[in-house]
Every structure is written in C-alpha cells, then in structure tokens.
Design an enzyme around this catalytic site. Structure first.
Site, PDB file in Angstrom:
ATOM      1  N   HIS A 159      25.376 -73.738  10.846  1.00  0.00           N
ATOM      2  CA  HIS A 159      25.457 -72.399  10.259  1.00  0.00           C
ATOM      3  C   HIS A 159      26.815 -72.254   9.561  1.00  0.00           C
ATOM      4  O   HIS A 159      27.831 -72.742  10.062  1.00  0.00           O
ATOM      5  CB  HIS A 159      25.318 -71.333  11.344  1.00  0.00           C
ATOM      6  N   CYS A 204      21.876 -68.979   4.846  1.00  0.00           N
ATOM      7  CA  CYS A 204      23.308 -68.765   5.074  1.00  0.00           C
ATOM      8  C   CYS A 204      24.180 -69.636   4.192  1.00  0.00           C
ATOM      9  O   CYS A 204      25.171 -69.171   3.623  1.00  0.00           O
ATOM     10  CB  CYS A 204      23.644 -68.982   6.546  1.00  0.00           C
TER      11      CYS A 204
END
Length: 343
Positions: A102, A216
C-alpha cells in the site's frame, strides 16, 4: 446484513487463481470486439454520490482525517514516499513477502514542524470494491465501490519503516503545496470509483492495456506528477508499485445496468453475470469457501471467462494464459518543466 467483512476474501482467491494458472490449458484463440480506444479511459464524475446505508466498512474510513491546511508560501515542505504491506496492521509483513504493498505520501513543514500523511483507499474495503453483492429481490448486482483521499496529521514512522519504506523524495515550497491541495480536492471529487484490476493482452512490456487500475498507488503517482508539473525536482529514488493484472483477449462490451438488467434487458446475459459473481460472495464456512473456489477456477481458468465492471458498465474478458499475475514493478519518479521559486 450490510456489505462488510469482505476485506480478507480477495487475496486467497487471487493467489489460488494464480497457482491454478500453472496447470491450466492455454487458449487457442480470442474473441473480438469493434475497434475501441485502449485502454478505456477512466470516467470522472461531476460530484461524489452519497453512499448507500447497506454499504458498511469493517474498518472506519479515515477515522482521524482532517482538511488539508493552507501553509505559508515561504514554507519549505519535505515530501516522503511511504509504503507498507497491505493490511499490515492485521497480518504484519506477511503480504510484504509477496510484494503486495500500500502506498501513501508524507509531508513535513519546516516552519511548524508538523507532519502529515495522505493516502487514497477504499471506503468499504477491497473486496467490496472488487466484487458486488447479490441481494435478494434485486436483479442487478449491487456494488459498494468508492475510493477517496484521506489526509491526516502525523506520520506513523514505525508503521512505514518496520516493514516498508519511509524516504525523502523531494522538497517543495508552501506555494506548491497549496496548489497541490487544490488539485487533490478536484481529483477526489471527480475520481470516485476504485478499480482493482489492470487488464492487458499479455505479460510482455509493450502489451496492449485494455483497462488501467485506479487504486492507492495510482493516486500517489498522480500526486508526484502534479508536484513535478508544479516544479518539484525529485531525488533519484527507485519507486516500485504493486499491480494485480488480468490477461485477456480483446474485451467485449456488454452494456450498463439498465440495458442488461432492466425491463427490456438481456435475461440470459443478466443470469450469466449474476452466476459468475455468486462464488465471490463472503463465506461463513471453510467447506463453502473451497467449493466456490473450485467454481472460480473452473470459470476463470478452465472456461476463460471473466465479467468486468468498469465505469459503471459490464465487459466480457476472454481470459488468456497466464490469466492473473501480481507484479511489483518500478515506475520512475516523474520530471516537470515548470520553474518555481521559494524552494
């Protein structure tokens, strides 16, 4: 029951499908569709719609979020690349070993000493953004799919450093930071739907990309590019990102919810789409999970079928070997041409 509890479901299915691809037969041909622009452009909207009460997040979205502050023009802001394993708070470095990461970006003000984190992620967890719910009494699949930016004060050094990355990538002026904040507001209000999959024709570097993901890492890349456009000069830092790729022949456009599931829709196609998504529902027992996993392998790998929902429209993907792959590849930091003072 609301649409919660689906976050951990996606990863085992992805890994199982990827493993099954090793022994699955290769297709001999591919379906075709009329000439289109590839990749299909991601659709932006005029405003962000209200979320349906049915859609509930297991983990609250952006619990400590705040608005982006206006800083003094003469401020000097350090910009940090932040990266850590997905679901690190629950699984530690487990997914880091698989390079499933992430991404976020950090800022530190030289005038105030305050630092901030900015990231973009799912409102209702990844599973809900990737697969729909089949609700009783509703013909069309029901989607709990939105993603948004989250800005909050502080940088959790331990979170980013322990199993990931926290590194300075550039320094910008307060003026540039304020301009970036305006862009973030626009980007966040118009780009509202999370897209998990990148879809392309083959694993080759120059392969045709049918659909780009919107998640993301893409937000962080857009943010870096905006800063470069504003005049930021980036350091020579290697930046890798995770992508989940489906491989297919040329996609077939099927229609939207009304044209497929409406009163004059295609009942056969509607049933096929619902039947495809049924095994991806949340599971309460291990036995049911493995039964549905076999169905997924049969449809995606053996029968080479996948129904994709993108831009509120449905597409058929004639799947190709190796079907699915999780990659962690470098995307270099951008360069810009504008010259700004005050850095």
């Amino acid at each position: 029951m609301g649409a919660n509890g689906r976050c951990p479901l996606l990863l085992p299915l992805l890994l199982a499908a990827a493993a099954a691809a090793a022994w699955a037969p290769r297709p001999s041909g591919a379906l075709r569709s009329p000439q289109r622009r590839w990749p299909v452009p991601y659709r932006r909207f005029d405003y962000r719609p209200k979320t349906d009460p049915y859609c509930q997040a297991r983990y609250t979205f952006c619990p400590t979020g705040s608005s982006i502050p206006v800083v003094k023009e003469e401020d000097v802001i350090e910009v940090y690349r932040l990266q850590a394993p997905v679901w690190e708070f629950k699984y530690g470095d487990l997914l880091g070993h698989l390079k499933i990461m992430h991404d976020a970006v950090g800022f530190k003000s030289s005038l105030t000493g305050r630092n901030y984190t900015m990231e973009w992620y799912e409102l209702f967890q990844l599973g809900n953004c990737t697969f729909p719910h089949l609700r009783p009494g509703m013909d069309a699949p029901f989607w709990c799919n939105q993603g948004a930016a989250c800005f909050y004060e502080g940088i959790d050094d331990a979170h980013w450093k322990e199993n990931g990355t926290l590194v300075l990538v550039t320094t910008i002026s307060g003026t540039m930071f304020n301009e970036m904040a305006k862009w973030v507001k626009y980007d966040n209000e118009t780009g509202i739907y999370y897209e998990t999959w990148t879809v392309q024709a083959s694993p080759e570097k120059q392969s045709v990309v049918w659909f780009d993901s919107y998640e993301c890492s893409k937000f962080i890349q857009r943010t870096y590019q905006k800063l470069a456009d504003l005049g930021a000069i980036f350091k020579k830092v290697q930046t890798n990102y995770t992508s989940i790729i489906l491989f297919s022949g040329e996609p077939i456009y099927l229609g939207n919810e009304t044209s497929i599931f409406g009163p004059l829709g295609n009942r056969t196609l509607a049933a096929a789409i619902r039947d495809f998504y049924d095994p991806f529902k949340p599971h309460r027992t291990v036995g049911k999970f493995f039964m549905d996993l076999l169905k997924i392998i049969d449809r995606v790998i053996l029968n080479r079928e996948f129904y994709l929902f993108y831009n509120l429209e449905y597409w058929f993907l004639p799947m190709k070997f190796p079907y699915l792959k999780i990659i962690y590849e470098e995307v270099p930091l951008p360069t810009g041409s504008k010259t700004w003072l005050g850095v």
